[in-house]
Design an enzyme around this catalytic site. Structure first.
Site, PDB file in Angstrom:
ATOM      1  N   HIS A 188      34.325 -17.438  36.160  1.00 50.20           N
ATOM      2  CA  HIS A 188      35.065 -17.737  35.021  1.00 50.20           C
ATOM      3  C   HIS A 188      36.517 -17.274  35.219  1.00 50.20           C
ATOM      4  CE1 HIS A 188      35.511 -17.147  30.569  1.00 50.20           C
ATOM      5  NE2 HIS A 188      35.208 -18.449  30.614  1.00 50.20           N
ATOM      6  N   LYS A 242      40.400 -16.757  35.957  1.00 52.78           N
ATOM      7  CA  LYS A 242      41.676 -17.681  35.910  1.00 52.78           C
ATOM      8  C   LYS A 242      42.809 -16.756  36.657  1.00 52.78           C
ATOM      9  CE  LYS A 242      39.472 -18.247  31.644  1.00 52.78           C
ATOM     10  NZ  LYS A 242      38.256 -19.234  32.332  1.00 52.78           N
ATOM     11  N   ASP A 287      51.506 -14.990  47.706  1.00 53.68           N
ATOM     12  CA  ASP A 287      52.156 -14.530  48.913  1.00 53.68           C
ATOM     13  C   ASP A 287      51.560 -12.966  49.005  1.00 53.68           C
ATOM     14  OD1 ASP A 287      53.571 -16.443  49.464  1.00 53.68           O
ATOM     15  OD2 ASP A 287      55.500 -15.790  48.646  1.00 53.68           O
TER      16      ASP A 287
END
Ligand SMILES: [Zn+2]
Ligand SMILES: [Zn+2]
Lengths: 168, 168
Positions: free
Chosen positions: B112, B114, B119
């Site tokens: 779940h 996000k 870099d």
């Protein structure tokens, strides 16, 4: 508590309630975890509220976390909740029956935030809902930030929604 | 770019592509927004990648953001994506046909998260998915953090999942 901090889920298991006690856990048969777990830390941060706790959460359904909000409310912390129009009945009952203010986004779009502002000083945000699934098994993250310009932005966002959303 | 920063959605509208040009927008009939919008800023941060871009996202479905990942890949940035087993076909096609590495969580629980790590120096995390709904109308937030101990924790989380999840 001013440090930026991150919590990952799922936990390995339930943290032993004696972990942080003075003597620690002395029960050789105890099956709980004796290393810090994220849910216990989340609860600890929530319980640190002394003035206000603004919860803006797509889903609020975890009884364990609702119990903490009620606990805060009972000791005088100003608790406000905003949720999406999912599972409204359950949330309404659990929170409002305890006198906690709740507003809902009833628009067709999603109020998809998952953030909490504590004492207008600390923000918790990430993927983690106060849901049943969020509690146990999903991969989730929460970051805790306390930089004033960031916290203020979340406070403004919360207050704007609080103004817009009706009382149901 | 080292500052902690927050983006809220939805935007008021599309940001005028001429907003940041040297002369600005000179079209009196232009209907785009001439104040900074969050999606444009998100795209700008993603495009700032020079070495790697690790995307760990419950839903990856926005063609506009997928196009940016492809653009990064084509200029030599090492792009890796992890998604949940939602909408697998669409993601597989859009990303893999362009040669981008993708892995899926195929367990019964939800991946779940996000978040994006750029870099190994910048983390974006919050409620915002690379979804169609996330693009336009939902209330969402993304916080950008660049403190090494926080970024390292997300890098470790990403690498652990990358190790666990098979190639499909
Ligand atoms: Zn124990
Ligand atoms: Zn324009």
């Amino acid at each position: 508590t001013e440090q930026t901090e991150v919590l990952f889920f799922p936990d390995e298991g339930l943290q032993c309630p004696r972990l942080n006690s003075r003597r620690g856990c002395l029960d050789p048969k105890c099956r709980s975890k004796h290393t810090p777990q994220s849910l216990a830390r989340l609860e600890e941060i929530l319980k640190s509220a002394t003035k206000s706790c603004d919860v803006c959460m797509f889903v609020i359904a975890s009884q364990q976390l609702i119990d903490i909000l009620v606990e805060l409310h009972l000791r005088g912390v100003h608790v406000r909740c905003i949720a999406d129009n999912q599972d409204m009945d359950g949330v309404l009952h659990a929170l409002r029956s305890n006198g906690i203010l709740v507003k809902f986004d009833k628009s067709d779009y999603l109020m998809h935030h998952k953030f909490v502002v504590i004492d207008s000083k600390i923000v918790l945000t990430g993927s983690y809902n106060f849901s049943r699934g969020g509690m146990g098994i999903n991969r989730e993250n929460i970051v805790k930030v306390s930089y004033p310009h960031i916290v203020d932005a979340y406070v403004n966002e919360f207050n704007e929604m609080w103004r817009i959303y009706g009382k149901t």
